[in-house]
Design a protein around this motif. Structure first.
Motif, PDB file in Angstrom:
ATOM      1  N   GLY A  90       0.835  -1.155   0.029  1.00 14.83           N
ATOM      2  CA  GLY A  90       0.002   0.189  -0.058  1.00 14.83           C
ATOM      3  C   GLY A  90       0.927   1.340   0.029  1.00 14.83           C
ATOM      4  O   GLY A  90       0.484   2.230  -0.941  1.00 14.83           O
ATOM      5  N   LEU A  91       1.991   1.013   0.790  1.00  6.90           N
ATOM      6  CA  LEU A  91       2.873   2.465   0.916  1.00  6.90           C
ATOM      7  C   LEU A  91       3.558   2.573  -0.438  1.00  6.90           C
ATOM      8  O   LEU A  91       4.041   3.705  -0.918  1.00  6.90           O
ATOM      9  CB  LEU A  91       3.946   2.139   2.125  1.00  6.90           C
ATOM     10  CG  LEU A  91       4.708   3.540   2.286  1.00  6.90           C
ATOM     11  CD1 LEU A  91       3.691   4.664   2.542  1.00  6.90           C
ATOM     12  CD2 LEU A  91       5.417   3.251   3.581  1.00  6.90           C
ATOM     13  N   LEU A  92       3.936   1.558  -1.066  1.00 10.97           N
ATOM     14  CA  LEU A  92       4.581   1.762  -2.520  1.00 10.97           C
ATOM     15  C   LEU A  92       3.621   2.213  -3.487  1.00 10.97           C
ATOM     16  O   LEU A  92       4.231   3.204  -4.198  1.00 10.97           O
ATOM     17  CB  LEU A  92       4.881   0.159  -2.933  1.00 10.97           C
ATOM     18  CG  LEU A  92       5.632   0.036  -4.201  1.00 10.97           C
ATOM     19  CD1 LEU A  92       7.025   0.532  -4.079  1.00 10.97           C
ATOM     20  CD2 LEU A  92       5.549  -1.458  -4.613  1.00 10.97           C
ATOM     21  N   LEU A  93       2.296   1.827  -3.410  1.00  8.20           N
ATOM     22  CA  LEU A  93       1.298   2.691  -4.321  1.00  8.20           C
ATOM     23  C   LEU A  93       1.230   4.202  -3.937  1.00  8.20           C
ATOM     24  O   LEU A  93       1.175   4.856  -4.864  1.00  8.20           O
ATOM     25  CB  LEU A  93       0.073   1.739  -4.431  1.00  8.20           C
ATOM     26  CG  LEU A  93       0.082   0.549  -4.863  1.00  8.20           C
ATOM     27  CD1 LEU A  93      -1.567  -0.208  -4.741  1.00  8.20           C
ATOM     28  CD2 LEU A  93       0.265   0.527  -6.489  1.00  8.20           C
ATOM     29  N   VAL A  94       1.209   4.365  -2.591  1.00 11.46           N
ATOM     30  CA  VAL A  94       1.177   5.994  -2.077  1.00 11.46           C
ATOM     31  C   VAL A  94       2.524   6.533  -2.758  1.00 11.46           C
ATOM     32  O   VAL A  94       2.184   7.625  -3.244  1.00 11.46           O
ATOM     33  CB  VAL A  94       1.080   5.843  -0.722  1.00 11.46           C
ATOM     34  CG1 VAL A  94       1.446   7.180  -0.152  1.00 11.46           C
ATOM     35  CG2 VAL A  94      -0.291   5.293  -0.136  1.00 11.46           C
ATOM     36  N   MET A  95       3.638   6.017  -2.484  1.00  8.87           N
ATOM     37  CA  MET A  95       4.795   6.613  -2.847  1.00  8.87           C
ATOM     38  C   MET A  95       4.858   6.707  -4.249  1.00  8.87           C
ATOM     39  O   MET A  95       5.368   7.969  -4.936  1.00  8.87           O
ATOM     40  CB  MET A  95       5.941   5.915  -2.353  1.00  8.87           C
ATOM     41  CG  MET A  95       6.090   5.915  -0.925  1.00  8.87           C
ATOM     42  SD  MET A  95       6.712   7.356  -0.089  1.00  8.87           S
ATOM     43  CE  MET A  95       8.357   7.747  -0.792  1.00  8.87           C
TER      44      MET A  95
END
Length: 381
Positions: free
Chosen positions: A91-96
């Motif tokens: 999820g954080l990968l997509l956010v970044m």
């Protein structure tokens, strides 16, 4: 207009100053592995492969660069808010990825806006851009000082006022009239990018950014492992930026006394030395200070030479494409691959091993540059 233009540079680079030195420490505090940290940090560079081309094309097509900067500031901030949901690694990968795609759109567009706004007074660009360095140094020092007293998990909250500053600054710049770029005459871009000296130039810069992967991803973690506090880490990062500013002020004198080839090879050798010193002599503060001063060579000198190369080889009609290639292939692809490879080295060995990997990349770059680099021609018409 001077303060209106300077304002966004200040806040944009303040965000970079709050993010780059401390984001890896934040990710480590969230429990991510070193390889996961490297992958997440690589996204900051990865979107530079695509974003400058997409947003540059939109800016040329519509002539509405100020509006695009505003969209980038607002939408990028909204995507960054996903960090507060603690979405886990993927999820954080997509956010970044989403956040940096819009964030990396701002600066290339704003550079064009600034130069157009200055008109014939382009010599004032340095005074405007200087506020970016002031913002970076100020944010690094302030955030570092605060993080010595509060947990690193509060970092996203500390960055919120900076996002607000970017958004407000984007609306202080007057909107354009929608003037579009006239079509360039058909030139052989293929002939330019297949020129042996241009290939050498891109390879050298690619390896340079690969070598910086350990620095941008693990320098703060490396320092923390050796007992340095957050404020000390921030001050060491700031010292590198100060050295870079000092180099820009004297670069014109260096080019009078040395050839481009001599400057580049010397800067690559000093960069290789820098990574070796950081890898092995971290406990000696004076050595670290000297190593950070070498940022003047590893970024300042080589970036200044690269600007000359792009102007000289690509000319005014292909300047934008040359700049996009430079950003995408070097800072984008090189930076992302360097961050990722450094993650494997840290995971398998240590943070010192990652810096030695950067030194090895510089050794290869020196050989390639020695054999193939040629001075750029006078800027083409």
């Amino acid at each position: 207009m001077y303060w209106r233009l300077s304002n966004l540079y200040f806040w944009f680079f303040a965000l970079l100053g709050g993010l780059l030195p401390y984001w890896s420490l934040y990710l480590e505090g969230q429990g991510f592995s070193y390889l996961q940290i490297a992958t997440l940090m690589a996204t900051i560079q990865l979107t530079k492969i695509v974003a400058p081309n997409v947003w540059g094309w939109l800016g040329d097509r519509t002539g509405q660069r100020v509006k695009l900067v505003r969209y980038g500031a607002i939408i990028g901030s909204l995507f960054f808010a996903g960090v507060f949901m603690e979405p886990g690694f993927y999820g954080l990968l997509l956010v970044m990825l989403a956040f940096t795609f819009f964030w990396n759109a701002i600066l290339p567009l704003y550079e064009v806006i600034t130069l157009r706004a200055l008109g014939s007074a382009k010599e004032k660009y340095g005074k405007v851009r200087l506020w970016g360095s002031v913002g970076f140094i100020g944010a690094v020092a302030l955030v570092g000082a605060i993080l010595d007293f509060v947990p690193v998990s509060t970092l996203p909250w500390l960055l919120l006022p900076v996002f607000a500053g970017i958004a407000v600054s984007a609306f202080l710049v007057p909107a354009e009239q929608g003037e579009r770029k006239p079509p360039a005459p058909k030139g052989s871009l293929k002939a330019i990018i297949t020129h042996p000296a241009v290939i050498t130039f891109f390879l050298m810069n690619f390896l340079l950014q690969v070598s910086h992967g350990a620095y941008y991803t693990f320098f703060s973690i490396h320092l923390e492992q050796h007992g340095y506090g957050k404020l000390s880490i921030g001050l060491l990062w700031s010292l590198g930026v100060l050295a870079e500013i000092g180099l820009f002020l004297v670069m014109h004198q260096l080019t009078r006394h040395f050839t481009v080839r001599q400057i580049v090879i010397a800067a690559l050798a000093l960069t290789m030395l820098r990574w070796g010193l950081i890898a092995e002599l971290t406990d000696l503060v004076w050595v670290l200070i000297f190593a950070q001063l070498l940022h003047a060579a590893s970024y300042g000198a080589l970036h200044a030479v690269s600007v000359q190369y792009i102007q000289g080889f690509f000319g005014k009609h292909h300047h934008g494409q040359g700049q996009a290639l430079y950003s995408g292939l070097t800072f984008g692809a090189g930076g992302a691959i360097g961050a990722w490879l450094s993650g494997f080295l840290v995971e398998g060995f240590s943070t010192s091993a990652a810096f030695w990997g950067g030194a090895a990349a510089m050794a290869v770059a020196i050989v390639i540059t020695w054999r193939g680099l040629r001075p750029p021609p006078v800027e083409q018409e």
